[in-house]
Design an enzyme around this catalytic site. Structure first.
Site, mmCIF file in Angstrom:
data_model
loop_
_atom_site.group_PDB
_atom_site.id
_atom_site.type_symbol
_atom_site.label_atom_id
_atom_site.label_comp_id
_atom_site.label_asym_id
_atom_site.label_seq_id
_atom_site.Cartn_x
_atom_site.Cartn_y
_atom_site.Cartn_z
ATOM 1 N N TYR A 101 -15.508 45.656 41.110
ATOM 2 C CA TYR A 101 -15.090 47.077 41.125
ATOM 3 C C TYR A 101 -16.076 47.558 42.018
ATOM 4 O O TYR A 101 -17.098 47.246 42.205
ATOM 5 C CB TYR A 101 -15.226 47.851 39.930
ATOM 6 N N GLU A 189 -12.153 54.166 46.315
ATOM 7 C CA GLU A 189 -12.210 53.150 45.223
ATOM 8 C C GLU A 189 -11.397 52.084 45.708
ATOM 9 O O GLU A 189 -10.311 51.987 45.753
ATOM 10 C CB GLU A 189 -11.935 53.807 44.006
#
Lengths: 383, 291, 383, 291
Positions: A101, A189
């Site tokens: 992530y 993101e």
């Protein structure tokens, strides 16, 4: 402004971040053709401006063009958290070794960019944050200094990667920060950021939010704005510089300043009513904007009364009154409208209204009084 | 006393010749603010209602002894205007402009750490110390000199609360609209600190909104450091849920940005939390023993 | 590293700053051809790494190719403050309306870049600074924030320019700051910066100094280094990382650290001697460098004795001693050498010397004692 | 006491596995400095003479409680190493590295204003408090504990002066080599302030060089603020004139950068100015009443 996955990926690619090859399709047939072109296993992914599409069935991995067509048929038109799927991204398959992530966002408290990184990428990242916060590396970037080499190293060491894969992650982070700064993003993101079995580092998803206030210097991004996706009234509001969100009640609400409008909603609820919308005409609204705002608020069929709450600062009471009168005249609105006017040029505004009061306009002295009156009028059936 | 602006404030208006600049300069002069200079590049040498106009802030400050500025320039030029004020040595800078890019503000608020100045805003109504100085777009006539310090993220909601106070006969020392943008020059805590240090402020009112966790941080500060009683109000109990993409926001804030969560945190910190603007005035009266 | 005018101008042009068209010539004939090519009135300008060439007759304005040849003949080979002219820049003529001064340098005290600007450009700018300091605008640029639009406006207003000429100056300043940052310069100076009669803003001269420490990231600039222009020994010193400057005395001096070497020069002067050079072997010098340094110092025919003053920190006494011995062995130097060794590994160094002392090497305990001894040996005729 | 480094200093060495890093780490350990960590990216997990090595400064500081660092990394990586130390919360950072680009240092020294840390250097010998801590490349054995504070732009000249002091039996509280580069982290004045505030420092020695005007600014400070007697020495009376292109340098410095001009300014400020290192020791003895 939120970008669709395929737009976000295009942006990231411009900054040198690797993604899979993908083709956008708006029909099952286009999806089939895309799958044929890409060959092999492909993913068919709903393009919506919200999270949670995976759990909602908006992503399907298929093995043939015909399966891709079927998947697109199922996904297109799907409703995901109130968003209708109108396009899918058909993307090539890849053998994944691990999922990470990586995001950069604006930390309001620290007034700095914040990098979040975890080796435990995937859909459950928020759960990881809650139950195992140490699994997420957090790194502030000073806005004037920018991303430093040591910070890239910290993330690479946190990832436990080596050799070319480590370099790939370092390059991805460097480029992601460039994308964040260069496109005036408030969020970039990548979840998951994957290491493929052959050691490449790829962005498998992309969520990009660009600061609306900066769009004047990013024409290319501003053009990506998806007019169709928005509620038509919300869209119309946006075009004239108003903030409008539709809600489920029957008291239309209109005021200046997000705080005052939110407070008005609260007071209406406390008075036993249900707000039909949130509508902020903003600072310095002129007659034209006020008129459009009233038009938008009353175009909602559920609205039975309107509460018009203005406390002038930049916004001037006289402008507001003139806007209100011209809107009523132009549209012939006959719904009960409760007006509460205070602050800058309120005197003048109240006088303009007093001289020309249409019979459906009621003035009230206080915010509480105005809320109670509007709720009562709505309860009595409105128009 | 009062905080940030007072009798000694010599104000400079950046963007004095624009529509908003002209209008609010007139109003600030009416509130007896000492507006000593205006700046509009290219219009130096002229004047607006007797206020001399300069091409640059440096020149204006040097010639007029200005020590504060208020900014009305359009968003693309706002950060530059703030830098210009800071580099000219002004100690209080209020940026009224709405729509300043967040990345511009990140740079500005980093730079400000290297200076002694206080930036209020952007996207804020400014600062007003009743009877002393009005460096704001706030309607001066709703204010009353007194001892309640008001600090708020919201503009018009501030007027609403001030109005409720004034109608009850409760005056204000200073009202500060810190602005509602993601990145602002000065946060709740820094203003509360100034109120705590101000002998003229007997009660502080904090007006918050949903989003972020500035109110929670302020609550911790109040509990830890403040003697002055604090009344708070958070707007947005019935606000529509914001749409958010991605997980980063939730991870950063820890998901506690609703009005309920905030009010709860305030109460836990021993702060009187109101549910609407009228109740704020009631609680202030109570805190001051005037109920 | 200082750039020649023509190199500096090339750099400024890369950053979008306007200059006149010019051609570099190293012979009178080349200068004639250049003038022919440019046509009309041209300036023939000596290319030297020092100021004051105008007053020294190094710039001539001529009206024909033949005159250009004659001018070049006069200028080439000229000595200007110890610099021999080996090239001239033949530059097109222009009608000048006004001359300004613009520079950006590093202000050590403020730790910021400093812009200096004056409408009174030309050769007498230092006089302007002294007698009319207000005629020079001074503006610091924060290194992290960079040049801001308001700062450009300040300079433009200080210049009192308007319209396109004002824009030209603004653009020049913006580009000059980009050049300053982009090339790691410690000085970029345009004097005069002229406004032409048709309103253009041009750099008529260019002085650019690039930080030596940054040359590793500016290969293109490092390549411009003019090896021929330097004193051959100074050049050789530079190549092995030594600081060497030739002086006029007879006591060769060699030490580590600029401060200690400067102090050694002072003490030698106080002892009645005259230093023959300044030679700093720097921090962490190894045997190889020490050996080269001694070689360079003694290659000066005037040198009658050498004072070798080392106080080790990064530099280690044992390395120094070995370097000295190997240099003596390799070159067969028979000049008297006074050695004073202290600090890091000095014990080991002294021991190495004690075990292998050649007869022309004398050791002394103190700096003062060593200086006196070296001066005495030089006075007694040295070799 | 002492300034900057003392018994409480827990030192981290950046670039511990390089040639200089290894050599001087050994020597600092010999001077009984508490070297608690080393950092070399990619060599984390190893150790050097019992000192654990980490990949990052953050990790090293967290694991070992380091509060100071000394930097030996090559010039292209030095600024990054300084930023890494500052961002890890270390309070004293000494950058020994020579040849750090000036523009890198401009950025670093701007950033440092936003921190509480002190940066010494670059291109400096470091800081040494005899008998307490040696965060430097200075030869520890020439020092003697005592009450003379030494601050210098020059490395080796510092050793020379310290040596002269020690040979006369005059000890030192702390010696600080601030470095000779155009842009350094800490100037004379900041160090003199610390000496003035240090009860253990009874006399300060300032060693300057030609170039710039830092010595003149320091002289003004000494005259205005210091009670502690100051002895100064400027090297370079017979130094070759620097070649300068352009006028900017002369305009900025005002042309007063010779050793004569500096010594004159020092004397005018009532500072004892020596003409060579031996005389420094004599004047210190005089100032301390030990002559």
């Amino acid at each position: 402004m939120d970008l669709y996955e395929h737009q976000g990926k295009e942006l990231l690619r411009q900054y040198g971040i690797e993604t899979l090859e993908g083709i956008v399709a708006s029909s099952p047939e286009e999806a089939r053709e895309a799958a044929e072109k890409l060959g092999g296993t492909v993913a068919v992914k709903a393009q919506v401006l919200t999270g949670g599409r995976g759990k909602a069935g908006g992503i399907k991995v298929v093995k043939s063009p015909d399966e891709a067509r079927e998947a697109a048929e199922a996904i297109l038109g799907m409703d995901i958290r109130g968003h209708t799927v109108r396009r899918v991204l058909v993307e090539a398959g890849v053998a994944i070794a691990s999922e990470m992530y990586l995001s950069i966002t604006v930390d309001r408290g620290a007034k700095k960019a914040l990098i979040l990184f975890s080796t435990e990428g995937g859909v459950d990242i928020e759960e990881v944050a809650e139950h195992n916060p140490d699994a997420i590396a957090r790194l502030h970037v000073d806005p004037l200094v920018g991303l430093l080499p040591y910070q890239v190293r910290e993330i690479v060491f946190a990832a436990g990667l080596e050799g070319d894969t480590a370099k790939g992650l370092g390059r991805t982070l460097t480029n992601l920060y460039r994308a964040f700064e260069g496109s005036d993003a408030s969020l970039v993101e990548i979840n998951p950021l994957v290491v493929t079995e052959d050691g490449r580092v790829l962005a498998l998803d992309a969520k990009v939010t660009v600061d609306n206030s900066s769009l004047y210097r990013h024409e290319d991004i501003a053009e990506l704005h998806d007019v169709e996706a928005a509620d038509p009234q919300e869209q119309r509001a946006l075009e004239v510089g108003l903030q409008y969100v539709k809600l489920n009640g029957d008291v239309g609400i209109l005021g200046n300043g997000a705080g005052l409008v939110m407070s008005t909603l609260d007071v209406v609820a406390q008075a036993g009513g249900e707000p039909a919308n949130f509508c902020d005409v903003g600072g310095g609204a002129d007659a034209e904007q006020i008129s459009t705002a009233l038009d938008i608020v009353t175009s909602n069929e559920q609205v039975k009364s309107v509460l018009f709450n203005i406390f002038g600062g930049i916004t001037r009471g006289d402008e507001v009154a003139r806007g209100l009168l011209s809107a009523i005249e132009r549209t012939g609105i006959d719904l009960p409208i409760v007006v509460r006017l205070d602050g800058t040029n309120a005197e003048e505004g109240r006088q303009i209204l007093a001289e020309n009061t249409p019979k459906n306009v009621h003035t009230e002295e206080t915010m509480l009084g105005a809320a109670e009156r509007a709720v009562e009028l709505a309860r009595n059936g409105g128009r | 006393m009062a905080i940030l602006v007072d009798d000694g404030t010599r104000l400079l208006v950046q963007g004095i010749t624009g529509r908003e600049g002209r209008f609010h300069t007139g109003r600030m002069i009416e509130s007896e603010t000492k507006v000593v200079a205006g700046v509009t590049p290219g219009k130096g040498g002229g004047d607006f209602e007797g206020v001399p106009i300069f091409d640059t802030v440096h020149e204006a400050a040097r010639e007029t002894g200005a020590n504060a500025s208020v900014i009305f320039v359009p968003p693309p030029f706002a950060a530059d205007a703030i830098f210009e004020s800071l580099d000219s040595g002004l100690s209080t800078v209020c940026c009224i402009t709405e729509g300043v890019p967040v990345h511009d503000m990140l740079k500005v608020s980093d730079y400000i750490k290297m200076t002694e100045a206080t930036l209020i805003g952007p996207n804020c109504p400014g600062v007003l110390s009743p009877g002393k100085s009005n460096v704001s777009i706030m309607p001066g006539d709703i204010f009353l000199p007194g001892n309640v310090g008001v600090v708020s993220r919201s503009g018009t909601l501030t007027y609403q609360v001030v109005n409720e106070l004034t109608q009850r006969g409760i005056g204000q020392s200073t009202a500060v609209g810190i602005g509602g943008d993601p990145i602002i020059g000065t946060d709740f805590i820094e203003i509360l600190k100034k109120f705590e240090a101000d002998p003229e402020t007997g009660c502080a009112v904090m007006i918050g909104e949903i989003g972020g966790n500035a109110e929670q941080l302020a609550a911790e500060y109040v509990q830890r450091e403040m003697q002055t009683p604090v009344v708070a109000y958070i707007a947005g109990f019935t606000a529509p849920e914001g749409k958010t993409m991605g997980h980063a926001g939730a991870i950063v804030s820890g998901g506690e940005s609703t009005a309920e969560a905030k009010s709860e945190a305030l109460r836990r910190a021993g702060i009187r939390a109101a549910t609407n603007p009228s109740e704020v005035a009631e609680l202030v009266a109570e805190a001051l023993g005037k109920a």
